[in-house]
Design a protein around this motif. Structure first.
Motif, mmCIF file in Angstrom:
data_model
loop_
_atom_site.group_PDB
_atom_site.id
_atom_site.type_symbol
_atom_site.label_atom_id
_atom_site.label_comp_id
_atom_site.label_asym_id
_atom_site.label_seq_id
_atom_site.Cartn_x
_atom_site.Cartn_y
_atom_site.Cartn_z
ATOM 1 N N ALA A 40 14.634 13.813 47.137
ATOM 2 C CA ALA A 40 14.620 12.221 46.596
ATOM 3 C C ALA A 40 15.436 11.919 45.549
ATOM 4 O O ALA A 40 15.995 10.649 45.733
ATOM 5 C CB ALA A 40 12.625 11.736 45.497
ATOM 6 N N ALA A 41 16.087 12.185 45.398
ATOM 7 C CA ALA A 41 16.861 12.941 43.362
ATOM 8 C C ALA A 41 18.095 12.553 45.118
ATOM 9 O O ALA A 41 18.803 11.589 44.586
ATOM 10 C CB ALA A 41 17.920 13.841 42.979
ATOM 11 N N ILE A 42 18.499 12.245 46.180
ATOM 12 C CA ILE A 42 19.434 12.792 47.380
ATOM 13 C C ILE A 42 19.602 10.904 47.946
ATOM 14 O O ILE A 42 21.013 10.694 48.737
ATOM 15 C CB ILE A 42 19.946 13.942 48.363
ATOM 16 N N LYS A 43 18.673 10.019 47.827
ATOM 17 C CA LYS A 43 18.716 9.032 48.174
ATOM 18 C C LYS A 43 19.846 8.739 47.736
ATOM 19 O O LYS A 43 20.152 8.781 47.007
ATOM 20 C CB LYS A 43 16.930 7.658 47.812
ATOM 21 N N ILE A 54 27.066 19.665 48.320
ATOM 22 C CA ILE A 54 27.479 18.538 47.411
ATOM 23 C C ILE A 54 27.383 17.048 47.921
ATOM 24 O O ILE A 54 28.138 16.754 48.510
ATOM 25 C CB ILE A 54 28.645 18.986 46.777
ATOM 26 N N TYR A 55 26.660 16.362 46.884
ATOM 27 C CA TYR A 55 26.063 14.855 47.707
ATOM 28 C C TYR A 55 26.447 13.600 46.807
ATOM 29 O O TYR A 55 26.200 13.944 45.662
ATOM 30 C CB TYR A 55 24.473 14.864 47.711
ATOM 31 N N TYR A 106 20.818 10.998 53.759
ATOM 32 C CA TYR A 106 19.369 10.698 53.716
ATOM 33 C C TYR A 106 18.436 10.128 53.161
ATOM 34 O O TYR A 106 18.500 9.543 51.784
ATOM 35 C CB TYR A 106 18.373 11.795 53.482
ATOM 36 N N GLU A 107 18.281 7.866 54.115
ATOM 37 C CA GLU A 107 18.165 7.446 53.495
ATOM 38 C C GLU A 107 16.980 6.716 53.359
ATOM 39 O O GLU A 107 16.239 6.356 51.472
ATOM 40 C CB GLU A 107 18.348 6.202 54.958
ATOM 41 N N ALA A 108 16.041 7.955 53.405
ATOM 42 C CA ALA A 108 15.114 7.566 53.260
ATOM 43 C C ALA A 108 14.101 9.400 53.177
ATOM 44 O O ALA A 108 12.883 9.897 53.417
ATOM 45 C CB ALA A 108 13.875 7.117 53.886
#
Length: 113
Positions: free
Chosen positions: A95-98, A41-42, A87-89
């Motif tokens: 990409a959705a977890i940025k 879970i993010y 994950y900043e980049a």
């Protein structure tokens, strides 16, 4: 390591607790499934009390998601080392977890309400 990543909205509302503190609640969390690993879970950063988190020098590389930065959790009673990551980049597939942060299960309690 599995190379299949699925990211979807996590059903319901989620909470993360550590060191006797509630670090955040979210109805906008994401669930990431990667290969045969258990789902993670993010939490959106906006839904976390970021004052509890302090960035560390620890980084980890994932060939699918990118480079993860880690955080210690600082509560009134304890410091939990490298308990969370982000994950900043992220790579395109993730990409959705940025702007989201996840927590190690053995260091913080992540529960669906």
């Amino acid at each position: 390591m599995g190379d299949h990543i699925t990211i979807r909205p996590a059903a319901g509302k989620w909470v993360v607790r550590a060191g006797g503190a509630v670090l955040g609640e979210s109805a906008r969390a994401l669930e990431l499934t990667e290969g045969d690993y258990p789902p993670v879970i993010y939490f959106p950063r906006e839904d976390l009390a970021m004052a509890f988190l302090e960035e560390t020098d620890t980084v980890a590389a994932c060939p699918f998601k990118g480079t993860a930065k880690h955080y210690d959790i600082h509560t009134k009673s304890v410091v939990i080392k490298n308990a969370a990551w982000t994950y900043e980049a992220p790579n395109e597939v993730a990409a959705a977890i940025k702007d989201h942060i996840a927590f190690y299960a053995q260091k913080a309690a992540v529960e669906q309400l």
